[in-house]
Motif scaffolding. Structure first.
Motif, short mmCIF file in Angstrom:
data_model
loop_
_atom_site.label_atom_id
_atom_site.label_comp_id
_atom_site.label_asym_id
_atom_site.label_seq_id
_atom_site.Cartn_x
_atom_site.Cartn_y
_atom_site.Cartn_z
N LEU A 10 0.83 -1.21 0.00
CA LEU A 10 0.00 0.00 0.00
C LEU A 10 0.86 1.27 0.00
N ALA A 11 2.05 1.16 0.55
CA ALA A 11 2.96 2.31 0.54
C ALA A 11 3.45 2.59 -0.88
N LYS A 12 3.38 1.57 -1.73
CA LYS A 12 3.89 1.72 -3.11
C LYS A 12 2.82 2.11 -4.11
N ARG A 13 1.59 1.63 -3.93
CA ARG A 13 0.54 1.90 -4.92
C ARG A 13 -0.84 1.84 -4.27
N PRO A 14 -1.81 2.56 -4.87
CA PRO A 14 -3.18 2.45 -4.35
C PRO A 14 -3.72 1.05 -4.63
N THR A 236 -2.09 8.29 8.20
CA THR A 236 -2.72 6.97 8.13
C THR A 236 -3.48 6.84 6.81
N PRO A 237 -3.22 5.74 6.05
CA PRO A 237 -3.92 5.58 4.76
C PRO A 237 -5.43 5.46 4.94
N VAL A 238 -6.16 5.99 3.94
CA VAL A 238 -7.62 6.04 4.00
C VAL A 238 -8.23 5.11 2.95
N ILE A 239 -9.26 4.40 3.38
CA ILE A 239 -10.05 3.54 2.48
C ILE A 239 -11.46 4.11 2.36
N VAL A 240 -12.00 4.12 1.13
CA VAL A 240 -13.38 4.57 0.92
C VAL A 240 -14.11 3.52 0.08
N GLN A 241 -15.23 3.03 0.61
CA GLN A 241 -16.05 2.04 -0.11
C GLN A 241 -17.47 2.56 -0.24
N PRO A 242 -17.72 3.36 -1.29
CA PRO A 242 -19.06 3.93 -1.46
C PRO A 242 -20.08 2.88 -1.91
N ASN A 243 -21.34 3.16 -1.61
CA ASN A 243 -22.41 2.39 -2.24
C ASN A 243 -22.47 2.83 -3.70
N ALA A 244 -23.24 2.10 -4.51
CA ALA A 244 -23.38 2.45 -5.93
C ALA A 244 -24.36 3.61 -6.07
N GLY A 245 -23.98 4.74 -5.47
CA GLY A 245 -24.84 5.92 -5.48
C GLY A 245 -25.87 5.86 -4.37
N SER A 246 -26.71 6.88 -4.31
CA SER A 246 -27.77 6.94 -3.31
C SER A 246 -28.93 6.05 -3.78
N PRO A 247 -29.46 5.18 -2.88
CA PRO A 247 -30.49 4.23 -3.33
C PRO A 247 -31.85 4.86 -3.59
N HIS A 248 -32.60 4.25 -4.48
CA HIS A 248 -34.00 4.63 -4.75
C HIS A 248 -34.88 3.43 -4.41
N MET A 249 -36.12 3.71 -4.00
CA MET A 249 -37.06 2.62 -3.77
C MET A 249 -37.93 2.45 -5.01
N ILE A 277 -7.13 3.27 -0.71
CA ILE A 277 -7.82 2.02 -1.06
C ILE A 277 -9.24 2.37 -1.45
N ILE A 278 -9.65 1.87 -2.64
CA ILE A 278 -10.98 2.16 -3.14
C ILE A 278 -11.71 0.84 -3.37
N GLY A 279 -12.92 0.76 -2.86
CA GLY A 279 -13.74 -0.44 -3.07
C GLY A 279 -15.19 -0.03 -3.17
N GLY A 280 -16.11 -0.97 -2.93
CA GLY A 280 -17.52 -0.65 -3.02
C GLY A 280 -18.30 -1.28 -1.89
N CYS A 281 -19.50 -0.73 -1.66
CA CYS A 281 -20.38 -1.35 -0.66
C CYS A 281 -21.71 -1.66 -1.34
N CYS A 282 -22.83 -1.39 -0.68
CA CYS A 282 -24.12 -1.86 -1.18
C CYS A 282 -24.37 -1.48 -2.64
N GLY A 283 -24.89 -2.42 -3.38
CA GLY A 283 -25.25 -2.18 -4.77
C GLY A 283 -24.10 -2.30 -5.74
N THR A 284 -22.88 -2.47 -5.24
CA THR A 284 -21.76 -2.62 -6.18
C THR A 284 -21.67 -4.08 -6.62
N THR A 285 -21.12 -4.26 -7.80
CA THR A 285 -21.07 -5.57 -8.46
C THR A 285 -19.69 -5.77 -9.06
#
Ligand SMILES: [Zn+2]
Length: 303
Positions: A10-14, A236-249, A277-285
């Protein structure tokens, strides 16, 4: 098993983390509200198939299927006595998919209650429960522990302490879930602000901190939150795992609508904001993570 330590790389690359597990299990037939953790033993091909799809999408970090893996959470399904076998299997299935170029994050979600004095669970009881889960994840081969979707910094701290008690050298990641309040501040469900949440986690020994699964946050909100996280985290390195946008019903179902292009552009902007570090949470595929991973790794999508 990857022989390069995660923090060294992680010190070398995202790095790219994977996306949602629960919705992927449901797509393979898991009933809503059912226990997905038994699938680590009963249907390892399905769980492993999801991990492999994320690995093939370019995800470096593969998260175990063990979100509800404490005895407290497993008790709801009558499996409180199966903490060791279900968590160990979760790490083994993820490890087989991660291979020798990926890393396995042993996933620890909220225990589902409140610590005293708000609730009736003591920090010692919770530490013991987290420790049983984490010991099994490590026995199964997890390379790091991810304490995720936290709202209460006290619970996050107990999670970090439990991981360090199992193995003081294991990297620990803490991610909180934030919502945007009326004055435009980001706070957890418990009312904790960004700086305090991050400070609690790093003081306890977390080596990577960040956010996952915001409540009704837009992709633009995640960017603003990311800037605040990076500022609060310092070195300290930061990780963000967004949902696939704001959900709709729609027809009683929660729908996430972000496109691969939007998620790829968000990944690029998160990197520019200093996220490692970048990843995903709800709704990501796997499809969305493919677009994000290509964006992070600067791979041009063939026309
Ligand atoms: Zn989520």
């Amino acid at each position: 098993m990857n022989t390069t330590p995660l923090l060294e790389e992680l010190a070398k690359r995202p790095l790219v983390c994977d996306g949602a597990m629960g919705t992927q299990l449901m797509a393979r037939g898991l009933a809503s509200g059912a226990c997905g953790m038994t699938w680590n033993l009963d249907r390892p091909g399905d769980v492993g198939g999801i991990h492999l799809a994320y690995r093939n999408a370019g995800c470096d970090l593969i998260t175990t299927n063990s979100f509800g893996g404490t005895r407290f959470a497993l008790e709801l399904h009558g499996h409180a006595g199966r903490v060791a076998e279900l968590n160990r299997a979760a790490a083994q299935v993820a490890g087989a998919a991660a291979g020798d170029q990926g890393w396995v994050l042993g996933d620890v979600g909220p225990f589902g209650g409140f610590l005293d004095p708000v609730g009736d669970t003591s920090a010692d009881e919770l530490r013991e429960a987290f420790q049983s889960q984490i010991a099994a994840l490590l026995a199964g081969g997890a390379d790091a522990i991810l304490v995720e979707t936290m709202s209460d910094p006290a619970e996050a701290v107990v999670g970090v302490e439990a991981a360090k008690a199992c193995n003081p050298n294991i990297p620990v990641i803490v991610t909180y879930s934030f919502q945007k309040t009326a004055p435009g501040e980001f706070r957890t469900m418990m009312g904790t602000g960004v700086a305090e949440a991050i400070q609690s986690a790093t003081a306890a020994g977390a080596q990577i901190v960040g956010t996952n699964c915001g409540t009704s946050l837009t992709l633009e909100d995640y960017l603003e939150l990311a800037r605040q996280l990076v500022a609060a985290a310092g070195k300290t390195p930061v990780i963000v795992q967004p949902n696939a946008g704001s959900p709709h019903m729609e027809n009683g179902k929660t729908i996430y609508k972000a496109t691969p292009e939007e998620m790829a552009a968000t990944a690029q902007r998160l990197l520019a904001a200093g996220v490692r570090i970048i990843g995903g949470c709800c709704g990501t595929t796997p499809a969305l993570l493919t677009a994000m991973s290509r964006s992070v790794k600067n791979i041009k999508t063939p026309a």
